[in-house]
Motif scaffolding. Sequence first.
Motif, PDB file in Angstrom:
ATOM      1  N   LEU A 194      -4.151   4.199  -3.443  1.00 50.45           N
ATOM      2  CA  LEU A 194      -5.365   4.887  -3.030  1.00 50.45           C
ATOM      3  C   LEU A 194      -5.335   5.072  -1.523  1.00 50.45           C
ATOM      4  N   ASN A 195      -5.656   6.259  -1.066  1.00 49.66           N
ATOM      5  CA  ASN A 195      -5.654   6.537   0.370  1.00 49.66           C
ATOM      6  C   ASN A 195      -7.030   6.352   0.983  1.00 49.66           C
ATOM      7  N   SER A 196      -7.930   5.685   0.272  1.00 47.86           N
ATOM      8  CA  SER A 196      -9.269   5.446   0.810  1.00 47.86           C
ATOM      9  C   SER A 196      -9.276   4.131   1.574  1.00 47.86           C
ATOM     10  N   SER A 239       0.299  -0.902  -8.899  1.00 51.98           N
ATOM     11  CA  SER A 239      -1.082  -0.440  -8.835  1.00 51.98           C
ATOM     12  C   SER A 239      -1.117   0.992  -8.334  1.00 51.98           C
ATOM     13  N   PRO A 240      -2.142   1.746  -8.727  1.00 51.29           N
ATOM     14  CA  PRO A 240      -2.292   3.098  -8.173  1.00 51.29           C
ATOM     15  C   PRO A 240      -2.461   3.020  -6.655  1.00 51.29           C
ATOM     16  N   ARG A 245       0.804  -1.220   0.000  1.00 57.57           N
ATOM     17  CA  ARG A 245       0.000   0.000   0.000  1.00 57.57           C
ATOM     18  C   ARG A 245       0.837   1.269   0.000  1.00 57.57           C
ATOM     19  N   LYS A 300     -10.866  -2.238  -0.012  1.00 53.55           N
ATOM     20  CA  LYS A 300     -11.990  -3.030  -0.494  1.00 53.55           C
ATOM     21  C   LYS A 300     -12.005  -4.356   0.248  1.00 53.55           C
TER      22      LYS A 300
END
Length: 66
Positions: A58-60, A55-56, A25, A63
Motif C-alpha cells: 500500500l502506498n498510503s 502482504s499487499p 514495504r 498504520k
Amino acid sequence: MSKSERFEKVYSQGALNTTEIWVDRETGVNYVFHASGNAGGLTPLLNRDGKPVISPILNSSPKSSV
C-alpha cells in the motif's frame, strides 16, 4: 515515518522474549523477528506450502497499530 523507512512493524508480543512481524514495504514480504535476552533472529514468514507470506503493498501512510 519517513518515506525512506523500508520496513514496518505490524505485530509485536512479549517483553523479555519478543516476537515481531515486519513487512518489507517494497516487496511485501513478511519477516518474523524473535529476541530473547541478547540473542535474536530474523527469518521470512512462510505459509503452509513453504512459500513466503506476501502482504499487499500500500502506498498510503502507515498504520500506527503497534
